[in-house]
Design a protein around this motif. Sequence first.
Motif, PDB file in Angstrom:
ATOM      1  N   TRP A 156      32.663  54.525  37.504  1.00 50.49           N
ATOM      2  CA  TRP A 156      33.765  53.883  38.224  1.00 50.49           C
ATOM      3  C   TRP A 156      34.296  52.684  37.463  1.00 50.49           C
ATOM      4  N   LEU A 189      38.143  52.068  34.618  1.00 54.09           N
ATOM      5  CA  LEU A 189      39.170  51.016  34.621  1.00 54.09           C
ATOM      6  C   LEU A 189      39.640  50.681  33.206  1.00 54.09           C
ATOM      7  N   LEU A 214      38.592  48.569  30.951  1.00 49.85           N
ATOM      8  CA  LEU A 214      38.771  47.138  30.727  1.00 49.85           C
ATOM      9  C   LEU A 214      38.190  46.748  29.372  1.00 49.85           C
ATOM     10  N   ARG A 252      40.698  43.897  40.480  1.00 50.40           N
ATOM     11  CA  ARG A 252      40.614  45.336  40.189  1.00 50.40           C
ATOM     12  C   ARG A 252      39.174  45.819  40.208  1.00 50.40           C
ATOM     13  N   VAL A 253      38.298  45.017  39.610  1.00 54.90           N
ATOM     14  CA  VAL A 253      36.886  45.399  39.580  1.00 54.90           C
ATOM     15  C   VAL A 253      36.328  45.430  41.003  1.00 54.90           C
ATOM     16  N   ALA A 296      37.657  48.529  42.762  1.00 49.04           N
ATOM     17  CA  ALA A 296      37.042  49.750  42.236  1.00 49.04           C
ATOM     18  C   ALA A 296      35.591  49.869  42.701  1.00 49.04           C
TER      19      ALA A 296
END
Length: 346
Positions: free
Chosen positions: A122, A126, A128, A330-331, A334
């Motif tokens: 997950w 993203l 990142l 965002r983290v 998620a």
Amino acid sequence: MDAKDRLRRYLEQRRELGESELVLDAMSVDDLMSMIGAKNLKSAQKSAPVEHAELVAPIAPVVAEVVQVAPAPQPSVRFDASVTSNWREVLGQPTTASESIAAPTPKALPLSRRIDVHVPTWLSALELPMGLHVVHAAADDHAAQLASHVTTLKTLDEVAESARQCTRCALHSNARHAVPGEGNPLADFVCVGEAPGASEDEQGRPFVGEAGELLTKILGAIQLERNDVFICNVLKHRPPMNRDPLPDEVHACQPYLLRQLELIKPRVILALGRFAAQTLLQTVTPIGKLRGQLHAFHGIPLIVTYHPAALLRNEAWKRPTWDDVKLARRVLDASRAESLRNAASE
Ligand code: URA
Ligand code: URA
């Protein structure tokens, strides 16, 4: 403003970011600053209101090529939730050094090419930029001694009470109130600052001064209420005159923060400012290099951004801070979505 002033101001700002090297003639920022007749701002950094009417951005291109940050070693990234439960053992054990990655710019390296990266799906989804990581807290006798008591505390209230009674370093003797931290004990999101300032010392609450008001707004901008999150500092007592925390003070105080994070088990940690970032990540890498990337603290995603007090002095840091907190958001989203998926599939 003449060129000399602009250069001085630029260098002051770079130094505040933790950068200390110039490529040209191997001259240090401090040397160049004294050559152009600027005072050493190091000790005055926090209290002196640095003028911030002019942003760093328009000035930067003038001297950008001559300023370079020494690349710091980049340990491997390991998101391993199981590490979290080991904190109390870890506190009594020597630090385990992580492996080095021979990559000067972690941002440039795609996830798949990094060595020893254990990132949950997950999170890697993203895409990142991946940063530094700390596997274990620094262990020393002082911390271990204190840890044996602190690590048995069952609630955040007990940790707070213990911090209020703490005399492990000298700071308690000048402080009016301890500032253990406050917020939602089940918070998914924890903000960690440096140390209480004058207003915090007065009230016994974290981030209630001017910087605190800005922090509240920053959190609001990513749809987080102060009450939703937990806010605390590396140090629980105010250093006199807001001076930088000393290593002994950090060591003495570290078990409180570790236990708080262990009890809360947040999904995301936001480290505010150089000091919190470097302490949590056990690194001397400048904040300008740490921010904008994903790190891990005992298996918990950690994002670094500028301290709200620094934003009050320098408007130019607001933009990158906004990027950082969006990253943190965002983290968080998620991570929550992943838990929902897991719950649904059970
Ligand atoms: N600055 C910090 O780092 N922490 C506070 O609580 C207030 C200001
Ligand atoms: N210096 C700090 O200590 N913190 C920041 O956020 C920026 C510069």
